[in-house]
Design a protein around this motif. Structure first.
Motif, PDB file in Angstrom:
ATOM      1  N   UNK A   9       0.722  -1.176  -0.090  1.00  0.00           N
ATOM      2  CA  UNK A   9      -0.002  -0.109   0.031  1.00  0.00           C
ATOM      3  C   UNK A   9       1.039   1.238   0.081  1.00  0.00           C
ATOM      4  N   UNK A  10       0.876   2.039  -1.063  1.00  0.00           N
ATOM      5  CA  UNK A  10       1.526   3.292  -1.156  1.00  0.00           C
ATOM      6  C   UNK A  10       0.710   4.474  -1.391  1.00  0.00           C
ATOM      7  N   UNK A  11       1.306   5.554  -1.054  1.00  0.00           N
ATOM      8  CA  UNK A  11       0.973   6.941  -1.568  1.00  0.00           C
ATOM      9  C   UNK A  11       0.948   7.086  -3.064  1.00  0.00           C
ATOM     10  N   UNK A  20       6.750  11.277   9.352  1.00  0.00           N
ATOM     11  CA  UNK A  20       6.956  10.803  10.810  1.00  0.00           C
ATOM     12  C   UNK A  20       6.485   9.389  10.960  1.00  0.00           C
ATOM     13  N   UNK A  21       6.474   8.297  10.126  1.00  0.00           N
ATOM     14  CA  UNK A  21       6.200   6.904  10.052  1.00  0.00           C
ATOM     15  C   UNK A  21       4.634   6.515  10.074  1.00  0.00           C
ATOM     16  N   UNK A  22       3.825   7.529   9.579  1.00  0.00           N
ATOM     17  CA  UNK A  22       2.504   7.430   9.609  1.00  0.00           C
ATOM     18  C   UNK A  22       2.282   6.120   8.503  1.00  0.00           C
ATOM     19  N   UNK A  23       1.350   5.112   9.102  1.00  0.00           N
ATOM     20  CA  UNK A  23       0.916   4.108   8.093  1.00  0.00           C
ATOM     21  C   UNK A  23      -0.567   3.821   8.213  1.00  0.00           C
ATOM     22  N   UNK A  24      -1.236   4.402   9.041  1.00  0.00           N
ATOM     23  CA  UNK A  24      -2.702   4.301   9.415  1.00  0.00           C
ATOM     24  C   UNK A  24      -3.584   4.808   8.615  1.00  0.00           C
ATOM     25  N   UNK A  25      -3.123   5.363   7.298  1.00  0.00           N
ATOM     26  CA  UNK A  25      -3.756   6.203   6.262  1.00  0.00           C
ATOM     27  C   UNK A  25      -4.165   5.486   5.207  1.00  0.00           C
ATOM     28  N   UNK A  63      -5.404  -7.720  17.539  1.00  0.00           N
ATOM     29  CA  UNK A  63      -6.390  -7.044  16.582  1.00  0.00           C
ATOM     30  C   UNK A  63      -7.825  -7.142  16.877  1.00  0.00           C
ATOM     31  N   UNK A  64      -8.202  -8.064  17.394  1.00  0.00           N
ATOM     32  CA  UNK A  64      -9.620  -8.486  17.990  1.00  0.00           C
ATOM     33  C   UNK A  64     -10.329  -7.246  18.999  1.00  0.00           C
ATOM     34  N   UNK A  65      -9.368  -6.974  19.554  1.00  0.00           N
ATOM     35  CA  UNK A  65      -9.492  -5.708  20.777  1.00  0.00           C
ATOM     36  C   UNK A  65      -9.275  -4.490  20.315  1.00  0.00           C
ATOM     37  N   UNK A  66      -8.379  -4.202  19.269  1.00  0.00           N
ATOM     38  CA  UNK A  66      -7.945  -2.823  18.901  1.00  0.00           C
ATOM     39  C   UNK A  66      -8.031  -2.508  17.413  1.00  0.00           C
ATOM     40  N   UNK A  67      -8.732  -3.210  16.763  1.00  0.00           N
ATOM     41  CA  UNK A  67      -8.799  -2.972  15.253  1.00  0.00           C
ATOM     42  C   UNK A  67      -8.739  -1.524  14.643  1.00  0.00           C
ATOM     43  N   UNK A  68      -7.682  -1.399  13.668  1.00  0.00           N
ATOM     44  CA  UNK A  68      -7.601  -0.145  13.163  1.00  0.00           C
ATOM     45  C   UNK A  68      -8.733   0.046  11.954  1.00  0.00           C
ATOM     46  N   UNK A 144      -2.988   4.684  -3.144  1.00  0.00           N
ATOM     47  CA  UNK A 144      -3.869   5.541  -2.417  1.00  0.00           C
ATOM     48  C   UNK A 144      -3.887   6.901  -2.556  1.00  0.00           C
ATOM     49  N   UNK A 145      -5.086   7.711  -2.475  1.00  0.00           N
ATOM     50  CA  UNK A 145      -5.237   8.948  -2.707  1.00  0.00           C
ATOM     51  C   UNK A 145      -4.766   9.811  -1.839  1.00  0.00           C
ATOM     52  N   UNK A 146      -3.483   9.783  -1.297  1.00  0.00           N
ATOM     53  CA  UNK A 146      -2.619  10.673  -0.355  1.00  0.00           C
ATOM     54  C   UNK A 146      -1.323  11.042  -1.082  1.00  0.00           C
TER      55      UNK A 146
END
Length: 191
Positions: A9-11, A20-25, A63-68, A144-146
């Motif tokens: 997955x890439x911008x 700054x290491x962002x990946x949750x986009x 992930x079952x408890x804290x899914x993004x 991705x559109x970023x």
């Protein structure tokens, strides 16, 4: 014989992480999630470099408890059950049904012997090394559109003109472009 399939997955400007290491986009809506799950079903083994492994082995068991993303909780048991491999010069062992490969030669030998595909998830250093050695058979790139304008590029220091053929392109969820390429056999490619 298994293949090594790289999924990234890439911008739009070619980064897998922001400055700054962002990946949750990444946009993981219905079409992207469905495509990923179908691809994951074809994998005999999920493959990671050490840095990506550290993130995945921290995230998926919880992930079952804290899914993004909405589908992550459902996918967590699949990830836990699926065989995994990590390429690392520093790890001796890893949990969660994981083999450790200390070099690319042993990984390539395993891929040649096994029936299922190795699905390489992220990891620009490992992807670049495997690309240089002609070991990646397919690339599935989600654009991705970023825009980041900097960060960690999808590929670093490849230093080879990898001959690829576009085998598919389509728009998913009206905003993510999937580009699927296959490696062409060339005289410069060892695989």
């Amino acid at each position: 014989m298994g293949k090594i399939v790289h999924v990234v997955h890439q911008s739009l400007d070619g980064y897998i992480e922001g400055p700054n290491g962002e990946f949750y986009w990444p946009t993981m809506d219905s079409d992207v999630d469905t495509y990923w799950r179908e691809l994951a079903d074809t994998a005999g083994t999920f493959l990671y470099g050490r840095v990506t492994w550290d993130f995945m082995s921290e995230y998926w068991p919880r992930a079952e408890q804290c899914a993004f993303h909405p589908g992550d909780a459902d996918f967590a048991p699949v990830w836990l059950a699926k065989p995994k491999a990590v390429v690392s010069r520093t790890l001796d062992s890893a949990r969660w049904n994981t083999r450790v490969f200390s070099d690319f030669g042993s990984l390539a030998d395993a891929a040649a012997r096994e029936q299922g595909n190795f699905l390489l998830c992220g990891g620009s250093e490992l992807a670049s090394s495997l690309t240089r050695d002609g070991l990646i058979d397919e690339y599935h790139i989600f654009v991705h559109p970023v825009l980041f304008g900097g960060g960690k590029p999808a590929f670093t220091d490849v230093n080879v003109g990898a001959a690829l053929r576009l085998s598919e392109s389509r728009v998913l969820d009206k905003q993510v472009v999937l580009l699927r390429h296959e490696r062409l056999e060339t005289s410069n490619s060892p695989g």
